[in-house]
Write an enzyme that holds these catalytic residues in place. Structure first.
Site, PDB file in Angstrom:
ATOM      1  N   TYR A 123     -20.343  -8.909  -4.175  1.00  0.00           N
ATOM      2  CA  TYR A 123     -19.630  -9.933  -4.933  1.00  0.00           C
ATOM      3  C   TYR A 123     -18.240  -9.416  -5.318  1.00  0.00           C
ATOM      4  CZ  TYR A 123     -24.080 -12.441  -5.590  1.00  0.00           C
ATOM      5  OH  TYR A 123     -25.251 -13.125  -5.414  1.00  0.00           O
ATOM      6  N   SER A 290     -27.481 -21.308  -7.383  1.00  0.00           N
ATOM      7  CA  SER A 290     -26.928 -22.642  -7.097  1.00  0.00           C
ATOM      8  C   SER A 290     -27.672 -23.711  -7.882  1.00  0.00           C
ATOM      9  CB  SER A 290     -26.996 -22.952  -5.595  1.00  0.00           C
ATOM     10  OG  SER A 290     -26.162 -22.094  -4.864  1.00  0.00           O
ATOM     11  N   GLY A 295     -21.947 -27.658  -7.711  1.00  0.00           N
ATOM     12  CA  GLY A 295     -21.107 -28.507  -8.533  1.00  0.00           C
ATOM     13  C   GLY A 295     -21.407 -29.990  -8.467  1.00  0.00           C
ATOM     14  N   LYS A 300     -18.145 -33.931 -13.299  1.00  0.00           N
ATOM     15  CA  LYS A 300     -16.983 -34.069 -12.421  1.00  0.00           C
ATOM     16  C   LYS A 300     -17.300 -34.894 -11.182  1.00  0.00           C
ATOM     17  CE  LYS A 300     -14.729 -29.723 -13.782  1.00  0.00           C
ATOM     18  NZ  LYS A 300     -14.251 -28.396 -13.321  1.00  0.00           N
TER      19      LYS A 300
END
Length: 385
Positions: A123, A290, A295, A300
């Site tokens: 990462y 996840s 997202g 949003k």
């Protein structure tokens, strides 16, 4: 009543919820599964009345919000943080957010009761030379907030992972990876980057043909014996692979603490293939990465026009209704609380102090069983992936 979810047309009017026609209509199938006493009348902007959910007798949860990591004695928060984005320029590190933002977010999370942080040697590998990889950033933040500060139960719990691809050395340095000793070398390098003498949890990132399961489990057992990690886990393992790993470790008296897999309200494979059930039977913590479906499970998405977000909007609107009736929780907070209710440990990303504050609102409340069931049914009805 405070103003909430104005982006989808919900606002306070004299103590009632006023909402757009499309929002309320999509909620009716969920509302009608509830007894009549659990419904409340609201009105549209055009004055038409309809039924929406009112939560009563909400489940009470412990203020500590802690649990054991698998069969170990490690105490972890029921919400963790994934640090895949930390130090990665591809996610905006160094531009839209930086080390100072992450440091503030980390402090907010620790002070708020979130103590589980998941990283990996790869990462943010682009920043290893400059000292800004994910592991290195965590090491810096740990020095700012010593692991022994506060109550022992809230001490940071740090997890990292071994990348099984043989040529991982091109990303993180070291030698070509063949044989079980390469895991121990990689583990020691990760400890050096974080400035720790021991990890709380060390995991296999994913199975790979050049490493047999028996060889990897032997290495994890040795890592525990050498005191390099307190607990061991796997990631991206199928139910059968996980069971084999657990059995191999058990022969040496080492428990398999966790299996980290993709799991969200949109990705239900751990439910469908029996992995979650097996984790519960064997007391192995299922860590959900996840958890917000990249997202999609967020407020949003109401303004997005991509096909996946558009297809998910009826589900998102149901989540919005449920969140409103739990004190104004966001779609993301409902999505994460859903996973906690399923017995998983969600690890969403967190790049800013604002996101950290939002994540803390996931704890201290629980969805009702009827809400969990309704969300899953809506997902199935929409045939979402």
């Amino acid at each position: 009543m405070s103003t909430v979810f104005s982006s989808v047309g919900i606002f306070s009017v004299a103590g009632e919820l006023t909402c757009s026609r499309s929002f309320v209509d999509l909620d009716l199938s969920f509302n009608h599964q509830l007894p009549r006493w659990a419904r409340k009348k609201t009105r549209h902007q055009d004055g038409e009345r309809c039924s929406t959910l009112v939560v009563t007798n909400a489940a009470q949860v412990s203020s500590s919000e802690l649990m054991n990591l698998g069969r170990t004695s490690l105490k972890i928060s029921k919400l963790g943080i994934g640090t895949l984005q930390w130090g990665d320029p591809g996610t905006g590190f160094g531009k839209s957010y930086g080390e100072e933002d992450l440091a503030k977010a980390y402090d907010i999370l620790i002070q708020g009761g979130v103590n589980f942080f998941d990283t990996a040697e790869v990462y943010g590998y682009q920043g290893i030379q400059s000292g800004t990889s994910s592991e290195q950033l965590i090491g810096k933040f740990l020095k700012q907030t010593p692991r022994t500060s506060g109550t022992p139960a809230l001490s940071p719990v740090i997890a990292s992972k071994f990348f099984t691809i043989p040529w991982s050395n091109f990303l993180v340095g070291g030698g070509f990876r063949l044989g079980r000793k390469s895991l121990l070398s990689a583990l020691k390098a990760s400890l050096k980057r974080t400035g720790l003498e021991q990890f709380d949890l060390y995991q296999i990132h994913f199975p790979f043909p050049t490493f047999s399961n028996s060889a990897l489990m032997e290495s994890l057992k040795e890592a525990v014996e050498l005191g390099l990690t307190k607990a061991v886990g796997v990631s991206n393992y199928s139910k059968d692979q996980m069971e084999q790993a657990d059995d191999l470790l058990a022969k040496n008296g080492v428990p398999l603490a966790s299996n980290q897999v993709q799991f969200s309200l949109l990705c239900q494979k751990p439910l469908e293939n029996g992995l979650l059930r097996t984790c519960k039977e064997r007391n192995i913590t299922l860590i959900a990465y996840s958890p917000l479906a990249s997202g999609v499970l967020s407020d949003k998405s109401f303004s997005k026009t991509d096909s996946r977000s558009v297809q998910a909007k009826p589900l998102l609107e149901m989540m919005c209704t449920i969140g409103t009736n739990h004190g104004g929780k966001s779609v993301s907070q409902v999505a994460l609380n859903y996973l906690i209710c399923k017995g998983a440990l969600p690890i969403p990303g967190c790049k800013t102090p604002e996101i950290a504050k939002s994540h803390l609102q996931v704890l201290g409340w629980r969805l009702e069983d009827a809400e969990v069931a309704a969300l899953e049914q809506r997902k199935r009805d929409l045939k979402l992936n």
